[in-house]
Design a protein around this motif. Structure first.
Motif, PDB file in Angstrom:
ATOM      1  N   PRO A   1     -44.667   0.949 -20.169  1.00 29.80           N
ATOM      2  CA  PRO A   1     -43.866  -0.293 -19.700  1.00 29.80           C
ATOM      3  C   PRO A   1     -44.153  -1.464 -20.693  1.00 29.80           C
ATOM      4  O   PRO A   1     -43.412  -2.459 -20.652  1.00 29.80           O
ATOM      5  N   ALA A   2     -45.115  -1.404 -21.499  1.00 30.99           N
ATOM      6  CA  ALA A   2     -45.644  -2.414 -22.486  1.00 30.99           C
ATOM      7  C   ALA A   2     -44.430  -2.373 -23.847  1.00 30.99           C
ATOM      8  O   ALA A   2     -44.630  -3.221 -24.798  1.00 30.99           O
ATOM      9  N   GLN A   3     -43.929  -1.098 -24.068  1.00 28.20           N
ATOM     10  CA  GLN A   3     -42.857  -0.830 -24.915  1.00 28.20           C
ATOM     11  C   GLN A   3     -41.610  -0.428 -24.620  1.00 28.20           C
ATOM     12  O   GLN A   3     -41.012   0.610 -24.803  1.00 28.20           O
ATOM     13  N   ALA A   4     -41.046  -1.315 -23.445  1.00 29.41           N
ATOM     14  CA  ALA A   4     -39.576  -1.066 -23.139  1.00 29.41           C
ATOM     15  C   ALA A   4     -39.435   0.609 -22.546  1.00 29.41           C
ATOM     16  O   ALA A   4     -38.423   1.063 -22.706  1.00 29.41           O
ATOM     17  N   GLN A   5     -40.442   0.860 -21.804  1.00 35.19           N
ATOM     18  CA  GLN A   5     -40.451   2.353 -21.195  1.00 35.19           C
ATOM     19  C   GLN A   5     -40.333   3.536 -22.255  1.00 35.19           C
ATOM     20  O   GLN A   5     -39.629   4.393 -22.066  1.00 35.19           O
ATOM     21  N   ARG A   6     -40.572   3.280 -23.222  1.00 35.34           N
ATOM     22  CA  ARG A   6     -40.856   4.291 -24.409  1.00 35.34           C
ATOM     23  C   ARG A   6     -41.451   5.658 -23.762  1.00 35.34           C
ATOM     24  O   ARG A   6     -42.842   5.475 -23.540  1.00 35.34           O
ATOM     25  N   PRO A   7     -41.128   6.803 -24.001  1.00 36.09           N
ATOM     26  CA  PRO A   7     -41.699   7.906 -23.400  1.00 36.09           C
ATOM     27  C   PRO A   7     -42.620   8.547 -24.472  1.00 36.09           C
ATOM     28  O   PRO A   7     -42.663   8.371 -25.702  1.00 36.09           O
ATOM     29  N   SER A   8     -43.933   9.018 -23.868  1.00 35.00           N
ATOM     30  CA  SER A   8     -44.694   9.745 -24.464  1.00 35.00           C
ATOM     31  C   SER A   8     -45.210  11.105 -23.735  1.00 35.00           C
ATOM     32  O   SER A   8     -45.292  11.012 -22.616  1.00 35.00           O
ATOM     33  N   ILE A   9     -45.495  12.218 -24.476  1.00 33.23           N
ATOM     34  CA  ILE A   9     -45.587  13.425 -23.860  1.00 33.23           C
ATOM     35  C   ILE A   9     -46.880  13.658 -24.282  1.00 33.23           C
ATOM     36  O   ILE A   9     -47.312  13.975 -25.703  1.00 33.23           O
ATOM     37  N   VAL A  10     -47.758  14.165 -23.334  1.00 30.34           N
ATOM     38  CA  VAL A  10     -49.074  14.532 -23.592  1.00 30.34           C
ATOM     39  C   VAL A  10     -49.128  16.157 -23.417  1.00 30.34           C
ATOM     40  O   VAL A  10     -48.711  16.479 -22.233  1.00 30.34           O
ATOM     41  N   PHE A  11     -49.517  16.892 -24.166  1.00 29.70           N
ATOM     42  CA  PHE A  11     -49.658  18.316 -23.942  1.00 29.70           C
ATOM     43  C   PHE A  11     -51.047  18.840 -24.751  1.00 29.70           C
ATOM     44  O   PHE A  11     -51.686  18.564 -25.609  1.00 29.70           O
ATOM     45  N   SER A  12     -51.430  20.202 -24.238  1.00 31.38           N
ATOM     46  CA  SER A  12     -52.410  20.812 -24.761  1.00 31.38           C
ATOM     47  C   SER A  12     -51.967  22.376 -24.959  1.00 31.38           C
ATOM     48  O   SER A  12     -51.289  22.743 -24.218  1.00 31.38           O
ATOM     49  N   SER A  13     -52.702  23.155 -25.688  1.00 29.59           N
ATOM     50  CA  SER A  13     -52.688  24.403 -26.020  1.00 29.59           C
ATOM     51  C   SER A  13     -53.784  25.358 -25.508  1.00 29.59           C
ATOM     52  O   SER A  13     -55.045  24.957 -25.940  1.00 29.59           O
ATOM     53  N   GLY A  14     -53.750  26.322 -24.535  1.00 26.49           N
ATOM     54  CA  GLY A  14     -54.980  26.848 -23.935  1.00 26.49           C
ATOM     55  C   GLY A  14     -56.007  26.200 -23.259  1.00 26.49           C
ATOM     56  O   GLY A  14     -55.988  24.899 -23.234  1.00 26.49           O
ATOM     57  N   ASN A  15     -56.724  26.866 -22.456  1.00 26.45           N
ATOM     58  CA  ASN A  15     -57.608  26.338 -21.798  1.00 26.45           C
ATOM     59  C   ASN A  15     -58.735  25.503 -22.628  1.00 26.45           C
ATOM     60  O   ASN A  15     -59.495  24.426 -21.885  1.00 26.45           O
ATOM     61  N   ALA A  16     -58.938  25.751 -23.926  1.00 26.26           N
ATOM     62  CA  ALA A  16     -60.118  24.976 -24.578  1.00 26.26           C
ATOM     63  C   ALA A  16     -59.412  24.511 -25.839  1.00 26.26           C
ATOM     64  O   ALA A  16     -60.136  24.499 -26.798  1.00 26.26           O
ATOM     65  N   GLY A  17     -58.012  24.337 -25.754  1.00 25.38           N
ATOM     66  CA  GLY A  17     -57.431  24.033 -27.219  1.00 25.38           C
ATOM     67  C   GLY A  17     -57.192  22.533 -27.476  1.00 25.38           C
ATOM     68  O   GLY A  17     -58.010  21.666 -26.642  1.00 25.38           O
ATOM     69  N   SER A  18     -56.469  22.025 -28.403  1.00 22.57           N
ATOM     70  CA  SER A  18     -56.328  20.784 -28.565  1.00 22.57           C
ATOM     71  C   SER A  18     -55.528  20.108 -27.816  1.00 22.57           C
ATOM     72  O   SER A  18     -54.439  20.665 -27.309  1.00 22.57           O
ATOM     73  N   VAL A  19     -55.602  18.773 -27.634  1.00 18.10           N
ATOM     74  CA  VAL A  19     -54.552  17.821 -27.076  1.00 18.10           C
ATOM     75  C   VAL A  19     -54.054  17.178 -28.025  1.00 18.10           C
ATOM     76  O   VAL A  19     -54.376  16.500 -28.905  1.00 18.10           O
ATOM     77  N   GLU A  20     -52.620  16.859 -27.647  1.00 16.92           N
ATOM     78  CA  GLU A  20     -51.713  15.969 -28.680  1.00 16.92           C
ATOM     79  C   GLU A  20     -51.009  14.999 -27.796  1.00 16.92           C
ATOM     80  O   GLU A  20     -50.660  15.322 -26.686  1.00 16.92           O
ATOM     81  N   ILE A  21     -50.490  13.886 -28.488  1.00 17.89           N
ATOM     82  CA  ILE A  21     -49.921  12.808 -27.982  1.00 17.89           C
ATOM     83  C   ILE A  21     -48.722  12.696 -28.803  1.00 17.89           C
ATOM     84  O   ILE A  21     -48.914  12.192 -29.781  1.00 17.89           O
ATOM     85  N   ALA A  22     -47.383  12.958 -28.152  1.00  8.61           N
ATOM     86  CA  ALA A  22     -46.293  12.751 -28.962  1.00  8.61           C
ATOM     87  C   ALA A  22     -45.396  11.534 -28.279  1.00  8.61           C
ATOM     88  O   ALA A  22     -45.184  11.517 -27.113  1.00  8.61           O
ATOM     89  N   THR A  23     -45.202  10.589 -29.420  1.00  8.93           N
ATOM     90  CA  THR A  23     -44.489   9.577 -28.860  1.00  8.93           C
ATOM     91  C   THR A  23     -42.975   9.163 -29.451  1.00  8.93           C
ATOM     92  O   THR A  23     -42.750   9.540 -30.742  1.00  8.93           O
TER      93      THR A  23
END
Length: 463
Positions: free
Chosen positions: A253-275
């Motif tokens: 809401p602080a950036q005109a409702q710009r979407p970000s997607i949070v995702f991870s790979s595997g149970n102990a994998g890495s997390v990424e944030i895509a904007t």
């Protein structure tokens, strides 16, 4: 034909319960003496109503003084809105719980009497269930429901026959369905596995994150996709080429409702944030805390700080933490360590309360719902943990009207749960649903009524 009146049980100032009548013929009033300088019995009649007393409903009553002509009347209630008119009153009922309507009467002969009538007010019922997609395919093993500020309903759901993703919109009366993505010819369409919906509350624009791919969807690598509706047509975009196992989307809401997607790979994998920085342009940043797996919905607060829960498997256990991303700075708050790391549905409550509900619990597991008061920094946060039900197999969470609302599936039974004035859970059974499916719940802002989507008889269903 004369109008049939339901006549209430009469109460004096003694806090007896007023019960709803269910017969077809009017019942004679039960006269109870009211205290006063003379024996004047008061009764009230319910006009134009029958059945239970439902919150926000306008009920009309008339008071009668036995054997006496009424000179003046005063009405009052401990909650709700009272609109008196001599012997008559229109009372707009308050929220679910016990409510009291009181009346003071003076008769033409100079006698006075008082009566207090208590009512068991029930929550507004859900709308009758209806199939969102009436086509021949099996639909709705997973669905996600949301409302915009105008009360328009939005649902995404799976077509399980063809492994495709669909969108439906509700104008308050009927549903309109549209294909988002799925198997296609020379158009980049692929199979869809998991998905999540976010709605711009003002414009009603849907934003969808989903995992997609080809081959055997049970074990083939999936990647992140995004879709939104522009000028009446769906626009699909590639987000990241990484393998995706868990995914969530949030609007800033602080950036005109710009979407970000949070995702991870595997149970102990890495997390990424895509904007999403522009149309068909995404910036992906690896999460700086390593060896974590995404395990909850992602939510922005009003300042643009991104919140989500991760877990870190270690020696057969998983340690969960709330992660708060303020710009590029990461703050963490430890939660619990347990043998499992289920997905957590998340919702905001007032006062920076981040609520997280476990998707499933074992018999009697105590830590079903987290209530985290997020501090600044996050390490100063506090938490309370509560039970929700003894067991359930799938769930979802929403918050509105000052209380949490949960949809709980246990086998093929679906219940809607919310809290009473004392904080105890109350449950409304919604009927039979499909086993191995997950419901979704959202509260319509224009009337405060919770609605759910779920799978019943192989069809995505709305109630």
């Amino acid at each position: 034909m004369a109008r049939k009146k339901w006549v209430s049980r009469i109460l004096m100032l003694g806090s007896l319960t007023l019960l709803a009548g269910c017969g077809r013929e009017p019942r004679p009033p039960e006269v109870i003496q009211s205290p006063g300088p003379a024996n004047v019995a008061l009764l009230i009649e319910r006009e134009d109503g029958a059945g239970p007393y439902v919150e926000s409903t306008a009920e009309r009553f008339r008071v009668v003084a036995s054997g006496e002509a009424i000179k003046s009347v005063r009405w009052s209630a401990n909650a709700g809105v009272v609109e008196p008119s001599d012997e008559h009153v229109t009372w707009t009922l308050p929220s679910a719980g016990t409510a009291s309507l009181s009346v003071t009467v003076e008769t033409e002969s100079g006698k006075t009497a008082e009566g207090a009538f208590q009512f068991n007010v029930v929550a507004a019922p859900l709308a009758s269930s209806s199939a969102i997609d009436t086509g021949p395919d099996v639909t709705g093993s997973s669905c996600d429901i949301a409302f915009d500020s105008t009360g328009k309903g939005h649902v995404i759901y799976t077509n399980d026959t063809h492994n495709s993703l669909w969108y439906a919109s509700w104008d308050g009366t009927a549903w309109t369905t549209e294909l988002i993505d799925g198997p296609g010819f020379n158009n980049g369409g692929v199979f869809v596995v998991k998905s999540q919906l976010a709605i711009d509350p003002v414009t009603g624009t849907p934003h969808v994150a989903y995992s997609k791919g080809t081959g055997n969807i049970t074990n083939s690598p999936m990647r992140a996709g995004y879709a939104t509706r522009v000028n009446g047509a769906w626009v699909r975009e590639e987000v990241d080429a990484s393998v995706v196992t868990r995914i969530s989307i949030a609007l800033n809401p602080a950036q005109a409702q710009r979407p970000s997607i949070v995702f991870s790979s595997g149970n102990a994998g890495s997390v990424e944030i895509a904007t999403r920085t522009a149309s068909n342009t995404w910036s992906s940043v690896p999460f700086s805390v390593t060896a974590q797996a995404l395990t909850s919905d992602a939510l922005f607060d009003a300042t643009g700080a991104l919140h989500f829960i991760t877990h870190q498997p270690s020696n057969g256990y998983v340690s969960q933490s709330l992660q708060v991303l303020r710009g590029s700075a990461v703050e963490s708050f430890p939660l619990k360590t347990s043998a499992t790391g289920p997905w957590l549905a998340a919702a905001w409550a007032p006062g920076s309360h981040f609520l997280a509900l476990s998707n499933a619990i074992s018999d009697g597991e105590w830590n079903a719902i987290e209530d985290i008061t997020v501090g600044t920094p996050a390490a100063s946060s506090t938490r309370r943990v509560s039970t929700v039900d003894y067991k359930y197999a799938a769930s979802d969470l929403a918050y509105g009207g000052g209380k949490p609302v949960v949809a709980l599936r246990n086998g093929t039974a679906l219940a809607l749960g919310t809290t009473d004035a004392q904080g105890f859970w109350t449950y409304t059974q919604l009927g039979t649903v499909q086993d191995a499916s997950r419901p979704s719940v959202a509260i319509r802002p224009t009337d405060g009524v919770p609605h759910v989507c779920y799978q019943r008889d192989g069809k995505v269903t709305f109630q």
